[in-house]
Design a protein around this motif. Structure first.
Motif, PDB file in Angstrom:
ATOM      1  N   UNK A  31       0.806  -1.219   0.000  1.00  0.00           N
ATOM      2  CA  UNK A  31       0.000   0.000   0.000  1.00  0.00           C
ATOM      3  C   UNK A  31       0.842   1.273   0.000  1.00  0.00           C
ATOM      4  N   UNK A  32       2.141   1.161   0.240  1.00  0.00           N
ATOM      5  CA  UNK A  32       3.011   2.349   0.210  1.00  0.00           C
ATOM      6  C   UNK A  32       3.361   2.662  -1.243  1.00  0.00           C
ATOM      7  N   UNK A  74       2.057  -0.354  -8.059  1.00  0.00           N
ATOM      8  CA  UNK A  74       1.183  -0.084  -9.204  1.00  0.00           C
ATOM      9  C   UNK A  74       0.339  -1.310  -9.551  1.00  0.00           C
ATOM     10  N   UNK A  75       0.982  -2.477  -9.589  1.00  0.00           N
ATOM     11  CA  UNK A  75       0.253  -3.719  -9.901  1.00  0.00           C
ATOM     12  C   UNK A  75      -0.707  -4.036  -8.751  1.00  0.00           C
ATOM     13  N   UNK A  76      -0.237  -3.851  -7.528  1.00  0.00           N
ATOM     14  CA  UNK A  76      -1.103  -4.122  -6.365  1.00  0.00           C
ATOM     15  C   UNK A  76      -2.358  -3.253  -6.433  1.00  0.00           C
ATOM     16  N   UNK A  77      -2.179  -1.977  -6.785  1.00  0.00           N
ATOM     17  CA  UNK A  77      -3.327  -1.064  -6.840  1.00  0.00           C
ATOM     18  C   UNK A  77      -4.315  -1.504  -7.923  1.00  0.00           C
ATOM     19  N   UNK A 128      -8.178  -2.631  -0.458  1.00  0.00           N
ATOM     20  CA  UNK A 128      -6.978  -2.363   0.345  1.00  0.00           C
ATOM     21  C   UNK A 128      -5.884  -3.370   0.091  1.00  0.00           C
ATOM     22  N   UNK A 129      -4.814  -3.285   0.887  1.00  0.00           N
ATOM     23  CA  UNK A 129      -3.589  -4.035   0.625  1.00  0.00           C
ATOM     24  C   UNK A 129      -3.296  -5.080   1.710  1.00  0.00           C
ATOM     25  N   UNK A 130      -4.278  -5.331   2.556  1.00  0.00           N
ATOM     26  CA  UNK A 130      -4.113  -6.375   3.566  1.00  0.00           C
ATOM     27  C   UNK A 130      -3.465  -5.861   4.838  1.00  0.00           C
ATOM     28  N   UNK A 131      -3.231  -6.788   5.766  1.00  0.00           N
ATOM     29  CA  UNK A 131      -2.780  -6.404   7.099  1.00  0.00           C
ATOM     30  C   UNK A 131      -1.351  -6.801   7.420  1.00  0.00           C
TER      31      UNK A 131
END
Ligand SMILES: *Cc1c(COP(=O)(O)O)cnc(C)c1O
Length: 399
Positions: free
Chosen positions: A293-294, A301-304, A310-313
């Motif tokens: 998420x940073x 970019x791929x994660x977004x 969201x990006x998990x915990x």
């Protein structure tokens, strides 16, 4: 009574609450019961039954009602045709690999994966059963393309990857797999289907350790494989029945109960982990923070693109300190517990030393040892406050 179905016309949260539950036909109870029976009554003439058949009510290793209810819920949350639930995430992974791979087949898998994946594919199936393996950094799809062989049967990736949080592009790798007649399985444990649904992105299988976010309460183990019925029938017939990694009805029921609040918990995990990652990044004593998420994360970019909302915990970070200082820091934590596992309600931290056997596969910044931190759903002020006081007691100053 009964027969309420909640299909894809309903939202994720509604399906998390309702799918797999129904009014109990016998008592009218609005929650389905736990059926703690190993066997079901046989018909008048049982001699035509196939003792190795799956699904029907025969023997709980072949299929029981609580596992069936949980399968309905997970299939719905993952957006898949069918689902198999087993006793653990590793039972799901080994069930998948055992049924799909044969001697002489080739499998490509991510250099960053859960350790049992490495053991199962690269050591056990490779050495004992002649399955060929290639380990690549799947965060670059070009590496996957280059590793393809005519006998490549399966590509297995984990994104975000445990424990470095590197990101692989599910859609791009699914396209490469399918162009070459291979299948793609994705270990989706870190994201959970709330944040990422691999099947919608083109993967053939989504594997979860239900032990983590989907149960969410750290009190039961389970695993799932979701995908097309055509393949799941094979996995069920070969692995569920014959490897015997059956989930207990009670654990299936616990996970079913935990999964109801998956969307609510994930929202809080996403929010807390992002806040903690940003706070850690500001500290002079922190050597690196890896969280997709940073914005400066290599795979952001791929994660977004593939993770939403969201990006998990889970995040990783290190301290500019020696081995013992990392351990001393952990010993001062109060809210955060030093324990393996992740995706629980409570925050969990593990110090992975510089001697991790696969350290050579990890980015340079991980080489001095690092923490895998599963950020829980406590008040984020208390999580950050706990990190702050432990860092200060260890001798660091904080901002
Ligand atoms: C924990 C974990 C597994 C294994 O699941 P178990 O339920 O512990 O068997 C597999 N993959 C990932 C990414 C995990 O974190």
């Amino acid at each position: 009574m009964g027969k309420h179905t909640f299909g894809s016309e309903y939202g994720f949260q509604t399906r998390a609450v309702h799918t797999g539950n129904d009014v109990d036909g016998e008592t009218g109870a609005i929650k389905r019961p736990i059926t703690m029976a190993n066997s079901y009554e046989l018909p008048y003439d049982p001699t035509d039954l196939n003792w190795s058949s799956a699904g029907g009510n025969l023997y709980t290793r072949n299929g029981g009602s609580n596992q069936k209810y949980l399968q309905e819920k997970i299939a719905s949350l993952e957006g898949g045709e069918d689902c198999i639930v087993l006793a653990s995430g590793v039972a799901a992974l080994s069930g998948l690999f055992f049924a799909l791979l044969e001697k002489g087949d080739h499998v490509i898998f991510s250099s960053v994966t859960y350790i049992a994946v490495y053991r199962l594919l690269h050591e056990l199936l490779n050495n004992k059963f002649g399955v060929e393996t290639t380990i690549v950094d799947t965060s670059d799809v070009e590496n996957v393309k280059k590793a393809i062989r005519p006998n490549t049967k399966l590509i297995h990736i984990e994104t975000p990857g445990n424990p470095t949080l590197n990101i692989s592009d599910i859609r791009a790798i699914a396209d490469v797999a399918h162009e070459h007649g291979a299948l793609l399985s994705v270990d989706n444990t870190f994201a959970s289907p709330f944040n990422q649904r691999p099947i919608e992105l083109g993967a053939d299988f989504s594997v979860e350790s239900l032990t983590k976010y989907i149960n969410g309460h750290g009190d039961a183990m389970g695993g799932s494989i979701t995908g097309k019925k055509e393949y799941l029938d094979i996995i069920r017939a070969q692995s569920q029945i014959n490897l015997g990694g059956t989930i207990s009805p009670f654990n299936a029921w616990l996970i079913m109960r935990g999964a109801v609040t998956l969307p609510l918990r994930m929202k809080q995990h996403n929010e807390n982990a992002l806040a903690v990652a940003k706070w850690l990044q500001k500290q002079d004593c922190v050597s690196f923070v890896a969280y997709p998420g940073l914005e400066d994360h290599k795979g952001h970019e791929i994660a977004a693109k593939q993770m939403n909302p969201g990006f998990g915990g889970v995040l990783s970070f290190g301290l500019k300190a020696d081995h013992d200082t990392h351990n001393r820091f952990v010993s001062h934590l109060n809210v955060i517990t030093s324990a393996v596992s992740l995706g629980h309600d409570e925050s969990l931290i593990v110090f992975l030393g510089e001697n991790d056997e696969r350290q050579y596969l990890y980015p340079d910044e991980f080489s001095n040892g690092f923490f895998r931190f599963s950020v829980g759903i406590e008040d984020v002020e208390d999580i950050i406050g706990d990190l702050r006081q432990a860092l200060e007691k260890t001798g660091f100053s904080t901002k």
